[in-house]
Design a protein around this motif. Structure first.
Motif, PDB file in Angstrom:
ATOM      1  N   LEU A  87       0.812  -1.209   0.000  1.00 25.31           N
ATOM      2  CA  LEU A  87       0.000   0.000   0.000  1.00 25.31           C
ATOM      3  C   LEU A  87       0.845   1.258   0.000  1.00 25.31           C
ATOM      4  O   LEU A  87       0.514   2.245  -0.653  1.00 25.31           O
ATOM      5  N   ARG A  88       1.941   1.211   0.753  1.00 22.83           N
ATOM      6  CA  ARG A  88       2.758   2.417   0.885  1.00 22.83           C
ATOM      7  C   ARG A  88       3.505   2.756  -0.389  1.00 22.83           C
ATOM      8  O   ARG A  88       4.059   3.827  -0.520  1.00 22.83           O
ATOM      9  N   SER A  89       3.548   1.842  -1.360  1.00 22.77           N
ATOM     10  CA  SER A  89       4.400   2.052  -2.529  1.00 22.77           C
ATOM     11  C   SER A  89       3.688   2.787  -3.646  1.00 22.77           C
ATOM     12  O   SER A  89       4.250   2.990  -4.706  1.00 22.77           O
ATOM     13  N   SER A  90       2.456   3.199  -3.489  1.00 23.19           N
ATOM     14  CA  SER A  90       1.771   3.934  -4.548  1.00 23.19           C
ATOM     15  C   SER A  90       0.880   4.998  -3.929  1.00 23.19           C
ATOM     16  O   SER A  90       0.494   4.890  -2.773  1.00 23.19           O
ATOM     17  N   PRO A  91       0.541   6.048  -4.745  1.00 28.47           N
ATOM     18  CA  PRO A  91      -0.313   7.115  -4.187  1.00 28.47           C
ATOM     19  C   PRO A  91      -1.656   6.584  -3.697  1.00 28.47           C
ATOM     20  O   PRO A  91      -2.125   6.964  -2.641  1.00 28.47           O
ATOM     21  N   ILE A  92      -2.280   5.702  -4.505  1.00 27.41           N
ATOM     22  CA  ILE A  92      -3.562   5.141  -4.076  1.00 27.41           C
ATOM     23  C   ILE A  92      -3.342   4.302  -2.827  1.00 27.41           C
ATOM     24  O   ILE A  92      -4.144   4.313  -1.887  1.00 27.41           O
ATOM     25  N   GLY A  93      -2.218   3.621  -2.839  1.00 33.89           N
ATOM     26  CA  GLY A  93      -1.889   2.797  -1.687  1.00 33.89           C
ATOM     27  C   GLY A  93      -1.727   3.632  -0.439  1.00 33.89           C
ATOM     28  O   GLY A  93      -2.180   3.264   0.638  1.00 33.89           O
ATOM     29  N   LEU A  94      -1.074   4.789  -0.604  1.00 38.12           N
ATOM     30  CA  LEU A  94      -0.894   5.672   0.550  1.00 38.12           C
ATOM     31  C   LEU A  94      -2.235   6.113   1.101  1.00 38.12           C
ATOM     32  O   LEU A  94      -2.456   6.163   2.303  1.00 38.12           O
ATOM     33  N   PHE A  95      -3.147   6.446   0.167  1.00 36.23           N
ATOM     34  CA  PHE A  95      -4.483   6.882   0.586  1.00 36.23           C
ATOM     35  C   PHE A  95      -5.179   5.768   1.346  1.00 36.23           C
ATOM     36  O   PHE A  95      -5.793   5.986   2.397  1.00 36.23           O
ATOM     37  N   LEU A  96      -5.085   4.551   0.814  1.00 34.66           N
ATOM     38  CA  LEU A  96      -5.716   3.415   1.480  1.00 34.66           C
ATOM     39  C   LEU A  96      -5.049   3.136   2.818  1.00 34.66           C
ATOM     40  O   LEU A  96      -5.705   2.752   3.784  1.00 34.66           O
ATOM     41  N   PHE A  97      -3.735   3.353   2.867  1.00 29.66           N
ATOM     42  CA  PHE A  97      -3.005   3.150   4.120  1.00 29.66           C
ATOM     43  C   PHE A  97      -3.539   4.078   5.197  1.00 29.66           C
ATOM     44  O   PHE A  97      -3.732   3.682   6.348  1.00 29.66           O
ATOM     45  N   PHE A  98      -3.820   5.343   4.778  1.00 27.44           N
ATOM     46  CA  PHE A  98      -4.373   6.299   5.732  1.00 27.44           C
ATOM     47  C   PHE A  98      -5.727   5.801   6.231  1.00 27.44           C
ATOM     48  O   PHE A  98      -6.044   5.868   7.408  1.00 27.44           O
ATOM     49  N   LEU A  99      -6.556   5.300   5.251  1.00 23.08           N
ATOM     50  CA  LEU A  99      -7.887   4.856   5.621  1.00 23.08           C
ATOM     51  C   LEU A  99      -7.823   3.680   6.583  1.00 23.08           C
ATOM     52  O   LEU A  99      -8.631   3.566   7.494  1.00 23.08           O
ATOM     53  N   LEU A 100      -6.839   2.794   6.368  1.00 20.90           N
ATOM     54  CA  LEU A 100      -6.709   1.623   7.228  1.00 20.90           C
ATOM     55  C   LEU A 100      -6.339   2.009   8.639  1.00 20.90           C
ATOM     56  O   LEU A 100      -6.443   1.216   9.560  1.00 20.90           O
ATOM     57  N   SER A 101      -5.826   3.265   8.792  1.00 20.36           N
ATOM     58  CA  SER A 101      -5.481   3.718  10.129  1.00 20.36           C
ATOM     59  C   SER A 101      -6.719   4.089  10.921  1.00 20.36           C
ATOM     60  O   SER A 101      -6.611   4.615  12.008  1.00 20.36           O
ATOM     61  N   CYS A 102      -7.885   3.866  10.323  1.00 23.12           N
ATOM     62  CA  CYS A 102      -9.114   4.102  11.050  1.00 23.12           C
ATOM     63  C   CYS A 102      -9.614   2.796  11.648  1.00 23.12           C
ATOM     64  O   CYS A 102     -10.804   2.510  11.615  1.00 23.12           O
ATOM     65  N   GLU A 103      -8.712   1.985  12.174  1.00 16.82           N
ATOM     66  CA  GLU A 103      -9.173   0.790  12.869  1.00 16.82           C
ATOM     67  C   GLU A 103      -9.992   1.219  14.061  1.00 16.82           C
ATOM     68  O   GLU A 103      -9.756   2.273  14.641  1.00 16.82           O
ATOM     69  N   PRO A 104     -10.967   0.403  14.464  1.00 18.88           N
ATOM     70  CA  PRO A 104     -11.824   0.841  15.560  1.00 18.88           C
ATOM     71  C   PRO A 104     -11.037   1.041  16.837  1.00 18.88           C
ATOM     72  O   PRO A 104     -10.065   0.343  17.101  1.00 18.88           O
ATOM     73  N   PHE A 105     -11.486   1.990  17.636  1.00 21.13           N
ATOM     74  CA  PHE A 105     -10.866   2.262  18.924  1.00 21.13           C
ATOM     75  C   PHE A 105     -11.176   1.119  19.887  1.00 21.13           C
ATOM     76  O   PHE A 105     -10.339   0.698  20.667  1.00 21.13           O
ATOM     77  N   VAL A 106     -12.415   0.653  19.805  1.00 20.45           N
ATOM     78  CA  VAL A 106     -12.838  -0.523  20.566  1.00 20.45           C
ATOM     79  C   VAL A 106     -13.367  -1.545  19.562  1.00 20.45           C
ATOM     80  O   VAL A 106     -14.196  -1.206  18.718  1.00 20.45           O
ATOM     81  N   ASN A 107     -12.873  -2.770  19.640  1.00 17.94           N
ATOM     82  CA  ASN A 107     -13.314  -3.799  18.717  1.00 17.94           C
ATOM     83  C   ASN A 107     -14.651  -4.371  19.183  1.00 17.94           C
ATOM     84  O   ASN A 107     -14.745  -4.925  20.289  1.00 17.94           O
ATOM     85  N   GLU A 108     -15.684  -4.176  18.350  1.00 18.10           N
ATOM     86  CA  GLU A 108     -17.022  -4.590  18.778  1.00 18.10           C
ATOM     87  C   GLU A 108     -17.396  -5.965  18.241  1.00 18.10           C
ATOM     88  O   GLU A 108     -18.415  -6.487  18.628  1.00 18.10           O
ATOM     89  N   PHE A 109     -16.684  -6.532  17.345  1.00 18.98           N
ATOM     90  CA  PHE A 109     -16.828  -7.897  16.838  1.00 18.98           C
ATOM     91  C   PHE A 109     -18.169  -8.170  16.162  1.00 18.98           C
ATOM     92  O   PHE A 109     -19.212  -7.651  16.578  1.00 18.98           O
ATOM     93  N   SER A 110     -18.131  -9.014  15.166  1.00 16.08           N
ATOM     94  CA  SER A 110     -19.360  -9.491  14.553  1.00 16.08           C
ATOM     95  C   SER A 110     -19.813 -10.737  15.297  1.00 16.08           C
ATOM     96  O   SER A 110     -19.096 -11.255  16.164  1.00 16.08           O
TER      97      SER A 110
END
Lengths: 375, 263
Positions: free
Chosen positions: A9-32
């Motif tokens: 992800l880090r190796s391309s501009p789109i990848g960088l954008f997605l990398f940022f989005l992935l940093s939105c992991e939940p603060f508390v894991n609520e599980f399915s």
């Protein structure tokens, strides 16, 4: 795998954008409702020969806290343990596991990189310091930060360790408590059932840590779901060994009210002027039928500790600090169980409640050897 | 509720505490002031001297810094900045049992802590409306008593800034790029590194991107995001901020800023 994804992800501009989005992991894991459990392997595998009488053990290891006065489950005020103390406790837990030498272990209250237990990965630690080869883990309580009492980062859960390979590990979400505010519920435990298949033994292992402190019918829902999961395996012709910390008394128990045993200094119960009337986790008649809630398990499956021993003090598994400090009684109730639906049941005379391990947790392990030969 | 407000203040102000936007090497003009909800109050004492402090935070975390302009190096403006902050009152307010207790009460009281820092800034023009600022600095954390390492707040932004009190010192590096997009619209992107050599969780990398709308000569609106990646005792973690738990979503960072001239 995650590291490789991040590298790509880090190796391309789109990848960088997605990398940022992935940093939105939940603060508390609520599980399915149903999810995969995390799998672990020991750093060094031990050679194993299939045992027709595998020893199965269940143990709530209290996140390596041993008898520390942790604020939430005893009358103490300790929250963040020193890493060296946790490691020393885990050393002793591992030593006892090596001594007992089980083939399968059902563990509860296992911490992975939690602040309160020195950020130790306790699953990996036990795999690397015992003869167990494989493990799976299902979080019960996972949050970036619990801003209450300074608990901090938390990842606690159920684990199953085995000498044999594991597959199809599942985390089955249990109903949340309904007697809490939304804010408390968000940051609180999310109990689960951990179920895994052990192909070499043609067996499922099912681990549960049911609710301890609910004052509504949550425990009924947890045990009900647990029975449903076991029934599904049984009905499909599958074989299982199961157990855990059910936080429930055996049927026909002599006592159901432990409020005075568990009372801390300054607390008061059983008076109409004081709320709550009973201490959370100490009273076992919160809904109709609670004292007999485990009867269906005894009716349908074979317990490791025979039901005639249900009121035998030598099989009590729970040892809160208050019982000993105030009443000089180390063990005061049975909360931990093992069952199987194998036709051969358990090998006679192999059942044990290890009360000698009182120093290592507020729960005592239960173990017995399975008779896997088909009748 | 009170503690929730303190946590929000801590997060916002610590986010900007060592946030040098618009802290280029060029101080504010004499008698000019500048303040935002999350940005410090700055005042140009003279053409070569500026002081700043975080007004909301000051009552619970006293802080002050000065910026001194120095001789140009080629076409680069240069300045040094020196400051202190005293986080003990705020940390003690967050040390308690029950809800919003960020630090365990077993570490109560937090000892008196004094953070000192010095930075060197250089700002150069890449084009008539685009400026690059390079910054580097050192900070020191002094504890007037025993500070248990277990009292750390292991959250992005906070851990590495307060880490200076456990590690005793830290190194800071950063780059800012600001420029004009339209007549009243500017941008800022920056990158900063906090390095705490030898510390368990020794590195934090931060990046911010904001748009600045100069609504008038005296008021501007800032909107953007902050991305942080760090090494912690439990491993690495990355997050986009501000992030709202319970709703589990990122929301844009918004700040309102006012500026004026003291007569």
């Amino acid at each position: 795998m995650t590291a490789r994804i991040y590298k790509v992800l880090r190796s391309s501009p789109i990848g960088l954008f997605l990398f940022f989005l992935l940093s939105c992991e939940p603060f508390v894991n609520e599980f399915s409702d149903l999810s995969e459990a995390q799998m672990y392997t020991a750093s060094s595998l031990t050679t194993v020969v299939v045992n027709n009488n595998p020893i199965v053990m269940t143990w709530n290891i209290r996140f390596g806290a041993a008898r520390s006065p942790f604020f939430a489950d005893s009358c103490g005020d300790s929250v963040i343990l020193k890493k060296e103390h946790v490691e020393a406790n885990m050393d002793k837990v591992a030593a006892k596991i090596r001594e007992i030498d089980p083939d399968i272990i059902l563990l509860q209250e296992v911490d992975i990189f939690s602040k309160r237990s020195g950020y130790v990965n306790q699953v990996q630690y036990l795999l690397d310091n015992t003869s167990m080869n494989y493990g799976c883990f299902a979080s019960v309580w996972q949050a970036d930060y619990i801003a209450s009492d300074g608990i901090g980062r938390m990842n606690m859960g159920n684990a199953i360790l085995s000498k044999y390979e594991l597959s199809e590990a599942e985390r089955i979400q249990l109903r949340l408590r309904t007697d809490q505010s939304d804010l408390v519920k968000y940051f609180y435990l999310r109990r689960n059932i951990l179920k895994v298949r052990i192909p070499e033994l043609d067996l499922y292992a099912v681990n549960i840590h049911a609710t301890a402190f609910a004052t509504d019918d949550t425990k009924q829902k947890h045990i009900g779901k647990y029975i449903e999961v076991l029934s599904e395996i049984n009905t499909a012709g599958g074989r299982f060994v199961t157990g855990g910390d059910l936080n429930s008394l055996p049927p026909d128990c002599d006592a159901i009210d432990f409020c005075e045993y568990d009372m801390c200094s300054g607390e008061n119960f059983h008076t109409s002027e004081v709320e709550p009337y009973h201490k959370e986790g100490s009273y076992f008649d919160n809904f109709p039928g609670e004292p007999e809630i485990l009867q269906p398990l005894y009716d349908a499956y074979i317990p490791a500790i025979d039901s005639v021993e249900n009121n035998s003090p030598e099989h009590f598994t729970h040892a809160p600090s208050t019982s000993y400090e105030h009443w000089e009684k180390k063990y005061d109730r049975k909360l931990d169980y093992l069952f199987t639906n194998l036709s051969g049941g358990w090998v006679q005379g192999t059942d044990s409640t290890y009360q000698s391990l009182w120093e290592l947790s507020d729960h005592m392990p239960v173990a017995a050897a399975l008779n896997t030969e088909r009748n | 509720m009170k503690n929730l407000i303190y946590i929000a203040i801590l997060s916002g102000q610590l986010c900007s505490a060592q946030n040098w936007f618009p802290h280029s090497a060029v101080p504010l003009p004499e008698k000019r002031w500048d303040v935002g909800i999350f940005q410090p109050f700055r005042f140009g004492v003279s053409e070569k001297l500026e002081y700043s402090l975080h007004p909301l935070l000051f009552f619970v975390m006293p802080n002050l810094s000065i910026k001194l302009s120095h001789k140009d190096v080629g076409s680069w403006s240069t300045a040094s900045r020196h400051g202190f902050f005293y986080p003990t009152p705020l940390l003690n307010m967050l040390t308690h049992e029950d809800k919003f207790g960020v630090i365990s009460p077993e570490f109560d009281p937090i000892p008196r802590l004094l953070g000192l820092y010095s930075d060197w800034l250089m700002t150069g023009s890449l084009s008539p409306s685009t400026y690059l600022t390079i910054k580097t600095g050192l900070s020191a954390g002094i504890s007037f008593g025993y500070l248990d390492e277990r009292s750390s707040i292991d959250l992005p932004l906070v851990y590495h800034r307060l880490g200076v009190f456990y590690n005793k010192w830290a190194l800071r590096l950063g780059v800012d790029l600001t420029g004009q997009i339209a007549k009243k619209l500017r941008f800022l992107v920056d990158g900063d590194a906090h390095v705490l050599p030898g510390f368990d969780g020794d590195l934090s990398l931060e990046h911010k991107g904001v748009l600045i709308w100069d609504k008038s000569e005296h008021f501007r609106l800032i909107c953007g995001y902050k991305f942080v990646w760090g090494r912690f005792p439990f491993g690495t973690q990355a997050r986009i901020l501000p992030y709202i738990p319970m709703i589990e979503t990122w929301v844009p960072f918004i700040d309102l800023q006012w500026t004026g001239t003291r007569i």
